[in-house]
Design a protein around this motif. Sequence first.
Motif, PDB file in Angstrom:
ATOM      1  N   VAL A 178      88.975 -24.906  50.455  1.00 39.68           N
ATOM      2  CA  VAL A 178      87.939 -24.133  49.785  1.00 39.68           C
ATOM      3  C   VAL A 178      86.570 -24.597  50.257  1.00 39.68           C
ATOM      4  O   VAL A 178      86.233 -25.780  50.162  1.00 39.68           O
ATOM      5  N   GLN A 179      85.794 -23.669  50.768  1.00 41.21           N
ATOM      6  CA  GLN A 179      84.402 -23.931  51.104  1.00 41.21           C
ATOM      7  C   GLN A 179      83.547 -23.192  50.074  1.00 41.21           C
ATOM      8  O   GLN A 179      83.657 -21.975  49.927  1.00 41.21           O
ATOM      9  N   SER A 180      82.733 -23.931  49.318  1.00 41.70           N
ATOM     10  CA  SER A 180      81.909 -23.325  48.262  1.00 41.70           C
ATOM     11  C   SER A 180      80.444 -23.348  48.670  1.00 41.70           C
ATOM     12  O   SER A 180      79.917 -24.382  49.076  1.00 41.70           O
ATOM     13  N   LEU A 181      79.804 -22.193  48.546  1.00 42.37           N
ATOM     14  CA  LEU A 181      78.379 -22.050  48.859  1.00 42.37           C
ATOM     15  C   LEU A 181      77.684 -21.614  47.579  1.00 42.37           C
ATOM     16  O   LEU A 181      77.609 -20.425  47.267  1.00 42.37           O
ATOM     17  N   LEU A 182      77.215 -22.580  46.821  1.00 47.20           N
ATOM     18  CA  LEU A 182      76.631 -22.298  45.511  1.00 47.20           C
ATOM     19  C   LEU A 182      75.115 -22.391  45.496  1.00 47.20           C
ATOM     20  O   LEU A 182      74.490 -22.161  44.459  1.00 47.20           O
ATOM     21  N   SER A 183      74.508 -22.752  46.598  1.00 45.87           N
ATOM     22  CA  SER A 183      73.052 -22.839  46.696  1.00 45.87           C
ATOM     23  C   SER A 183      72.589 -22.118  47.953  1.00 45.87           C
ATOM     24  O   SER A 183      73.387 -21.819  48.856  1.00 45.87           O
ATOM     25  N   LYS A 184      71.279 -21.865  48.017  1.00 46.56           N
ATOM     26  CA  LYS A 184      70.730 -21.241  49.230  1.00 46.56           C
ATOM     27  C   LYS A 184      70.873 -22.183  50.420  1.00 46.56           C
ATOM     28  O   LYS A 184      71.102 -21.739  51.547  1.00 46.56           O
ATOM     29  N   GLY A 185      70.776 -23.479  50.153  1.00 50.74           N
ATOM     30  CA  GLY A 185      70.981 -24.453  51.217  1.00 50.74           C
ATOM     31  C   GLY A 185      72.387 -24.392  51.774  1.00 50.74           C
ATOM     32  O   GLY A 185      72.600 -24.483  52.986  1.00 50.74           O
ATOM     33  N   ASP A 186      73.382 -24.230  50.886  1.00 52.11           N
ATOM     34  CA  ASP A 186      74.768 -24.092  51.341  1.00 52.11           C
ATOM     35  C   ASP A 186      74.926 -22.869  52.235  1.00 52.11           C
ATOM     36  O   ASP A 186      75.639 -22.906  53.254  1.00 52.11           O
ATOM     37  N   MET A 187      74.279 -21.766  51.856  1.00 54.57           N
ATOM     38  CA  MET A 187      74.382 -20.539  52.640  1.00 54.57           C
ATOM     39  C   MET A 187      73.824 -20.745  54.045  1.00 54.57           C
ATOM     40  O   MET A 187      74.431 -20.318  55.043  1.00 54.57           O
ATOM     41  N   ILE A 188      72.681 -21.413  54.124  1.00 52.67           N
ATOM     42  CA  ILE A 188      72.067 -21.651  55.427  1.00 52.67           C
ATOM     43  C   ILE A 188      72.943 -22.583  56.264  1.00 52.67           C
ATOM     44  O   ILE A 188      73.160 -22.343  57.457  1.00 52.67           O
ATOM     45  N   LYS A 189      73.455 -23.640  55.651  1.00 55.90           N
ATOM     46  CA  LYS A 189      74.293 -24.586  56.402  1.00 55.90           C
ATOM     47  C   LYS A 189      75.563 -23.922  56.924  1.00 55.90           C
ATOM     48  O   LYS A 189      76.063 -24.283  57.995  1.00 55.90           O
ATOM     49  N   ALA A 190      76.079 -22.956  56.180  1.00 56.07           N
ATOM     50  CA  ALA A 190      77.277 -22.240  56.627  1.00 56.07           C
ATOM     51  C   ALA A 190      76.928 -21.036  57.497  1.00 56.07           C
ATOM     52  O   ALA A 190      77.823 -20.316  57.946  1.00 56.07           O
ATOM     53  N   MET A 191      75.623 -20.819  57.733  1.00 52.32           N
ATOM     54  CA  MET A 191      75.136 -19.693  58.528  1.00 52.32           C
ATOM     55  C   MET A 191      75.661 -18.366  57.995  1.00 52.32           C
ATOM     56  O   MET A 191      76.149 -17.507  58.732  1.00 52.32           O
ATOM     57  N   LYS A 192      75.532 -18.213  56.670  1.00 51.95           N
ATOM     58  CA  LYS A 192      75.966 -16.988  56.007  1.00 51.95           C
ATOM     59  C   LYS A 192      74.769 -16.338  55.324  1.00 51.95           C
ATOM     60  O   LYS A 192      73.951 -17.000  54.694  1.00 51.95           O
ATOM     61  N   SER A 193      74.705 -15.018  55.442  1.00 46.16           N
ATOM     62  CA  SER A 193      73.605 -14.238  54.906  1.00 46.16           C
ATOM     63  C   SER A 193      74.102 -13.425  53.728  1.00 46.16           C
ATOM     64  O   SER A 193      75.239 -12.953  53.730  1.00 46.16           O
TER      65      SER A 193
END
Length: 333
Positions: free
Chosen positions: A105-120
């Motif tokens: 499981v990869q969780s992106l719960l912050s804007k920082g997580d989104m950027i680190k995962a390169m997801k928009s």
Amino acid sequence: MKRKQIIWAIILFAGFTACKKDVSDNFVIYTNNAMNDTVWARNLPTNAAIYSLFDSISPQPMVDSFDIAKGDTLRFAKNIEIIFPANSLAGPIGVTLSGKIKVEVQSLLSKGDMIKAMKSSTNYAALFETVGTFCIKASKNGQELSLLPSTNIKLRFLDPDDNPKTSLHVFAGKESYQVPSWGYDMDFTWLKTIDGSTINIWTKYGSGPNKGYEIVSKNLRWIAAGKHMDSTVSSAKLFAILPPNYTNKNTVAFASFNDSKTVVQLNADYSSRSFSAKNIPLQKKITIVTITKIGNTFYLGKRNVDDIGNIGVYNILPEKKSLKNILDFVEGL
């Protein structure tokens, strides 16, 4: 007229950077120096630095397992729970599943997580605010599995403010034709689900914040919950212009919204040698962030924008930073 103004802005910025000391170190010309590579690629080569950059900053998945015959409720860090019913997964045709199933499981719960995962947080060019983004993979002996058509999983997570939003939708990731296991997917976008997936308010009994969300999903891999932003407001195209050696082969760029959990990737604009995104609402306060890897060195570009104008052209001058400095910065957005 707008196109001419953008082109002139690019020309002026190129002249400005040519007259200054290169902020990425002294620009010494010699063969095979990655700092001298100013060529943009129509198609990214497999050895492009952006893939190595992704490996360096992407959040690592959490791992657990369960018995396929029994099913289970798996509990992860950050108060995340996933319920897998018994015998709910399918493998290759003709293969009967038994024993332990690996779950990542990869969780992106912050804007920082989104950027680190390169997801928009974009549905093609339409923007949405997310409350949580996840990638869930189930596998057996290295073979990725899928949910049976008649089953679903339940994904639960808490709202950090203990005040869940309503009128949300479930989005599923639309990945490249050749799906990467975890790597950078430059063609990724989100689609609003029409398969019966739902999202509800969830209450976890105990101390501390206890209200959040329960997504009932008919699919694994990329799942997000959120709502579209108002598409009727006036908007503009946003451009970020960097020095010549910051190209689409080594750089990613994002716009982080100050007042919502919305992150928009600025895609490589080959014709103008810049990074751009459409439909950015006017008068929005955002932070433009660029992350670059040249050789073994990292660079961070940032610019606060208090009011997006009709022509959103912004010059970015990245600075050399440690990887930790960059990760700390994006986590603070």
